[in-house]
Design a protein around this motif. Structure first.
Motif, PDB file in Angstrom:
ATOM      1  N   SER A 203     -14.540   0.429  -4.085  1.00  0.00           N
ATOM      2  CA  SER A 203     -15.100  -0.122  -5.320  1.00  0.00           C
ATOM      3  C   SER A 203     -16.011  -1.300  -5.029  1.00  0.00           C
ATOM      4  O   SER A 203     -17.060  -1.473  -5.656  1.00  0.00           O
ATOM      5  CB  SER A 203     -13.976  -0.541  -6.262  1.00  0.00           C
ATOM      6  N   GLN A 204     -15.617  -2.141  -4.059  1.00  0.00           N
ATOM      7  CA  GLN A 204     -16.459  -3.264  -3.668  1.00  0.00           C
ATOM      8  C   GLN A 204     -17.790  -2.767  -3.125  1.00  0.00           C
ATOM      9  O   GLN A 204     -18.845  -3.303  -3.450  1.00  0.00           O
ATOM     10  CB  GLN A 204     -15.743  -4.106  -2.598  1.00  0.00           C
TER      11      GLN A 204
ATOM     12  N   GLN B  88      -7.886 -12.364 -14.261  1.00  0.00           N
ATOM     13  CA  GLN B  88      -7.543 -12.248 -12.850  1.00  0.00           C
ATOM     14  C   GLN B  88      -6.440 -13.244 -12.519  1.00  0.00           C
ATOM     15  O   GLN B  88      -6.422 -14.339 -13.059  1.00  0.00           O
ATOM     16  CB  GLN B  88      -8.761 -12.552 -11.967  1.00  0.00           C
TER      17      GLN B  88
ATOM     18  N   LEU C  83      -5.372  -4.939 -11.438  1.00  0.00           N
ATOM     19  CA  LEU C  83      -6.766  -4.887 -11.049  1.00  0.00           C
ATOM     20  C   LEU C  83      -7.660  -4.243 -12.093  1.00  0.00           C
ATOM     21  O   LEU C  83      -8.869  -4.434 -12.085  1.00  0.00           O
ATOM     22  CB  LEU C  83      -6.896  -4.160  -9.707  1.00  0.00           C
TER      23      LEU C  83
ATOM     24  N   PRO D 209      -4.673  -6.502  -1.927  1.00  0.00           N
ATOM     25  CA  PRO D 209      -5.919  -7.019  -1.340  1.00  0.00           C
ATOM     26  C   PRO D 209      -5.855  -8.533  -1.135  1.00  0.00           C
ATOM     27  O   PRO D 209      -5.322  -9.265  -1.968  1.00  0.00           O
ATOM     28  CB  PRO D 209      -6.983  -6.654  -2.383  1.00  0.00           C
TER      29      PRO D 209
ATOM     30  N   ARG E  93     -15.825  -4.971 -11.183  1.00  0.00           N
ATOM     31  CA  ARG E  93     -15.223  -3.935 -10.347  1.00  0.00           C
ATOM     32  C   ARG E  93     -13.797  -3.663 -10.803  1.00  0.00           C
ATOM     33  O   ARG E  93     -12.849  -4.194 -10.249  1.00  0.00           O
ATOM     34  CB  ARG E  93     -15.245  -4.367  -8.882  1.00  0.00           C
TER      35      ARG E  93
ATOM     36  N   LEU F 237     -10.579  -1.695 -10.696  1.00  0.00           N
ATOM     37  CA  LEU F 237     -10.050  -0.923  -9.579  1.00  0.00           C
ATOM     38  C   LEU F 237      -8.905  -0.038 -10.033  1.00  0.00           C
ATOM     39  O   LEU F 237      -8.274  -0.280 -11.065  1.00  0.00           O
ATOM     40  CB  LEU F 237      -9.585  -1.880  -8.477  1.00  0.00           C
TER      41      LEU F 237
ATOM     42  N   TRP G 200      -9.865  -0.465  -3.421  1.00  0.00           N
ATOM     43  CA  TRP G 200     -10.510  -1.782  -3.549  1.00  0.00           C
ATOM     44  C   TRP G 200     -11.775  -1.847  -2.703  1.00  0.00           C
ATOM     45  O   TRP G 200     -12.836  -2.265  -3.167  1.00  0.00           O
ATOM     46  CB  TRP G 200      -9.518  -2.868  -3.138  1.00  0.00           C
ATOM     47  N   ARG G 201     -11.679  -1.428  -1.440  1.00  0.00           N
ATOM     48  CA  ARG G 201     -12.833  -1.516  -0.540  1.00  0.00           C
ATOM     49  C   ARG G 201     -13.965  -0.607  -0.999  1.00  0.00           C
ATOM     50  O   ARG G 201     -15.141  -0.999  -0.965  1.00  0.00           O
ATOM     51  CB  ARG G 201     -12.406  -1.166   0.882  1.00  0.00           C
TER      52      ARG G 201
END
Length: 208
Positions: free
Chosen positions: A75-76, A128, A121, A104, A14, A16, A72-73
């Motif tokens: 893409s999740q 990460q 991101l 996030p 994912r 972002l 973020w939300r």
């Protein structure tokens, strides 16, 4: 039937978007295309992402500049990389700032370990890094990452222990633990409140 090349790849990581990238007029079209490809209504995407239906509608019509947390939300929920579609242009600012409110936060199952995603991101598929805050006894129990992946935990305050393959090592403030995370691994706060920086290198060269 949808062309194979146009199908969203749900198996990819994912990546972002930053708030600056969200200014692109392509964002709304991309969100709408992916939503329709998955046969999701606005209400269904809102339920899965936690983003209000009205906000998603505004994003699709390019009437708002969503925050990093909103991207973020979404893409999740869509489980697809959209950064490839909206590559940053030369006009993007060289210095990027993310507020704490737009950072996030991931929370462990026991609610005692919190990971703020402070890394870039767009590199989340292979690199990460997180700011870790934990209460005493908090446990972060993780499944294996890709083969050869490596994790590094640098303790700034308190103490943690890491368990991988039945081996346990402990670290206090000023110490760093590096370990393979391509197998089940557990991070536990043994003295807190504790803080640490966690860096994860995904798909790293396989360790002999």
């Amino acid at each position: 039937m949808q062309d194979q090349a146009e199908r969203p790849d749900r198996g990819r990581g994912r990546d972002l978007l930053t708030g600056a990238q969200a200014l692109s007029g392509q964002l709304g079209k991309t969100i709408q295309r992916l939503r329709k490809a998955y046969n999701l209504s606005l209400s269904e995407l809102a339920e899965q992402s936690g983003v209000a239906k009205s906000i998603i509608s505004q994003i699709e019509r390019n009437e708002t500049n969503p925050t990093l947390a909103t991207i973020w939300r979404l893409s999740q929920a869509l489980d697809v990389s959209i950064e490839r579609v909206l590559a940053a242009g030369d006009e993007e600012p060289f210095i990027e700032k993310t507020s704490r409110a737009d950072t996030p936060i991931l929370v462990s199952e026991d609610g005692k370990v919190r990971l703020a995603i402070i890394g870039w991101l767009k590199t989340i598929e292979w690199l990460q890094w997180y700011e870790v805050a934990a209460d005493p006894g908090g446990v972060l129990d993780s499944d294996p990452h890709q083969r050869g992946s490596v994790e590094s935990l640098s303790v700034a305050e308190g103490a943690f222990e890491v368990e991988v393959g039945g081996i346990v090592q402990r670290a206090r403030a000023g110490e760093t633990l590096r370990y393979r995370c391509d197998r089940p691994h557990l991070v536990r706060c043994t003295e807190g409140p504790a803080r640490a920086t966690m860096v994860v290198i995904m798909k790293a060269a396989v360790m002999e």
